[in-house]
Design a protein around this motif. Structure first.
Motif, PDB file in Angstrom:
ATOM      1  N   PRO A   1       0.833  -1.206   0.000  1.00  0.00           N
ATOM      2  CA  PRO A   1       0.000   0.000   0.000  1.00  0.00           C
ATOM      3  C   PRO A   1       0.870   1.260   0.000  1.00  0.00           C
ATOM      4  O   PRO A   1       2.013   1.229   0.455  1.00  0.00           O
ATOM      5  CB  PRO A   1      -0.783  -0.095   1.308  1.00  0.00           C
ATOM      6  CG  PRO A   1      -0.586  -1.471   1.825  1.00  0.00           C
ATOM      7  CD  PRO A   1       0.642  -2.020   1.190  1.00  0.00           C
ATOM      8  N   CYS A   2       0.302   2.347  -0.480  1.00  0.00           N
ATOM      9  CA  CYS A   2       0.996   3.636  -0.450  1.00  0.00           C
ATOM     10  C   CYS A   2       1.229   4.040   1.000  1.00  0.00           C
ATOM     11  O   CYS A   2       0.493   3.645   1.892  1.00  0.00           O
ATOM     12  CB  CYS A   2       0.161   4.711  -1.145  1.00  0.00           C
ATOM     13  SG  CYS A   2      -0.010   4.403  -2.895  1.00  0.00           S
ATOM     14  N   GLU A   3       2.238   4.841   1.200  1.00  0.00           N
ATOM     15  CA  GLU A   3       2.580   5.318   2.535  1.00  0.00           C
ATOM     16  C   GLU A   3       2.056   6.740   2.715  1.00  0.00           C
ATOM     17  O   GLU A   3       1.925   7.478   1.747  1.00  0.00           O
ATOM     18  CB  GLU A   3       4.105   5.336   2.708  1.00  0.00           C
ATOM     19  CG  GLU A   3       4.777   3.999   2.440  1.00  0.00           C
ATOM     20  CD  GLU A   3       4.715   3.068   3.619  1.00  0.00           C
ATOM     21  OE1 GLU A   3       4.737   3.556   4.750  1.00  0.00           O
ATOM     22  OE2 GLU A   3       4.626   1.849   3.396  1.00  0.00           O
ATOM     23  N   LYS A   4       1.809   7.126   3.939  1.00  0.00           N
ATOM     24  CA  LYS A   4       1.548   8.518   4.335  1.00  0.00           C
ATOM     25  C   LYS A   4       0.589   9.257   3.391  1.00  0.00           C
ATOM     26  O   LYS A   4       0.974  10.188   2.712  1.00  0.00           O
ATOM     27  CB  LYS A   4       2.887   9.257   4.432  1.00  0.00           C
ATOM     28  CG  LYS A   4       2.832  10.542   5.208  1.00  0.00           C
ATOM     29  CD  LYS A   4       4.206  11.173   5.321  1.00  0.00           C
ATOM     30  CE  LYS A   4       4.105  12.525   5.972  1.00  0.00           C
ATOM     31  NZ  LYS A   4       5.341  13.240   5.971  1.00  0.00           N
ATOM     32  N   ILE A   5      -0.653   8.809   3.343  1.00  0.00           N
ATOM     33  CA  ILE A   5      -1.665   9.481   2.525  1.00  0.00           C
ATOM     34  C   ILE A   5      -2.140  10.717   3.287  1.00  0.00           C
ATOM     35  O   ILE A   5      -2.503  10.624   4.460  1.00  0.00           O
ATOM     36  CB  ILE A   5      -2.844   8.536   2.223  1.00  0.00           C
ATOM     37  CG1 ILE A   5      -2.342   7.326   1.436  1.00  0.00           C
ATOM     38  CG2 ILE A   5      -3.943   9.259   1.473  1.00  0.00           C
ATOM     39  CD1 ILE A   5      -3.347   6.231   1.276  1.00  0.00           C
ATOM     40  N   GLU A   6      -2.118  11.879   2.616  1.00  0.00           N
ATOM     41  CA  GLU A   6      -2.503  13.133   3.272  1.00  0.00           C
ATOM     42  C   GLU A   6      -3.359  13.988   2.351  1.00  0.00           C
ATOM     43  O   GLU A   6      -3.166  13.974   1.141  1.00  0.00           O
ATOM     44  CB  GLU A   6      -1.260  13.957   3.634  1.00  0.00           C
ATOM     45  CG  GLU A   6      -0.457  13.411   4.774  1.00  0.00           C
ATOM     46  CD  GLU A   6       0.654  14.358   5.194  1.00  0.00           C
ATOM     47  OE1 GLU A   6       0.529  15.585   4.965  1.00  0.00           O
ATOM     48  OE2 GLU A   6       1.642  13.870   5.751  1.00  0.00           O
ATOM     49  N   VAL A   7      -4.267  14.735   2.955  1.00  0.00           N
ATOM     50  CA  VAL A   7      -5.000  15.761   2.232  1.00  0.00           C
ATOM     51  C   VAL A   7      -4.131  17.007   2.326  1.00  0.00           C
ATOM     52  O   VAL A   7      -3.908  17.542   3.407  1.00  0.00           O
ATOM     53  CB  VAL A   7      -6.404  15.995   2.824  1.00  0.00           C
ATOM     54  CG1 VAL A   7      -7.085  17.157   2.129  1.00  0.00           C
ATOM     55  CG2 VAL A   7      -7.240  14.728   2.703  1.00  0.00           C
TER      56      VAL A   7
END
Length: 187
Positions: free
Chosen positions: A80-86
């Motif tokens: 999975p992708c790391e550190k998802i942020e808006v």
């Protein structure tokens, strides 16, 4: 232990898990070729491996792998992708960013699938009741003690909610961020 003489090479053998006989994978592997990649395996087949050291006096005692290994395609799904942020948000759009996965699964990542889920806002709390000075506040009836039944019903409701969760496909992108527009304005 080299048996009193320097090791000249190794013999690498393989055996399918359901067979009794060993097959030579490579008869002479020199020390500078270690680790050695054994080819000619059949995908979906389990193998044992064994290695025998050889010196000027001949082969030693073979050492067998402690477990069998399943031959499979080394390419798999990425992590999975790391550190998802808006990164930025407005009343009807959001810019979302992320850090690429630690492992790509053995193949170049072609893009990232962006999905979203609509979250229902929590129910509005009841309006406060104004009590004129000098009057007693209204009596709130105590809840009936049906805790176990209520907990079971709540658990069932939560499971139904999870089943209703529907992730909607938005787009596929190549980069590490995307601007999402057309969001419903929150209250």
């Amino acid at each position: 232990v080299d048996g009193g003489s320097e090791i000249t090479h190794y013999i690498i053998e393989k055996r399918e898990i359901d067979r009794k006989t060993w097959a030579i994978a490579k008869g002479e592997v020199t020390i500078d070729k270690i680790p050695f990649k054994v080819g000619g395996l059949t995908a979906g087949t389990e193998y044992y491996f064994r290695v025998t050291a050889v010196n000027q006096y001949g082969p030693g005692v073979p050492k067998v792998s402690p477990t069998s290994y399943l031959a499979s395609d080394p390419i798999s799904n990425p992590d999975p992708c790391e550190k998802i942020e808006v990164l930025e948000i407005t009343k009807n759009s959001a810019t979302v960013g992320w850090v690429k996965p630690m492992r790509d699964g053995g193949a170049k990542i072609d893009g990232y699938v962006i999905e979203y889920i609509e979250v229902k806002p929590p129910p509005e709390p009841p309006a406060p009741v104004e009590v004129p000075e000098g009057e007693a506040p209204p009596v709130v009836p105590e809840p009936v003690e049906e805790e176990e039944e209520e907990e079971e019903e709540e658990d069932e409701e939560k499971e139904k909610e999870k089943e209703k969760e529907v992730w909607n496909a938005y787009t596929t992108v190549k980069g590490l961020s995307v601007a999402i527009s057309g969001l419903k304005e929150g209250k």
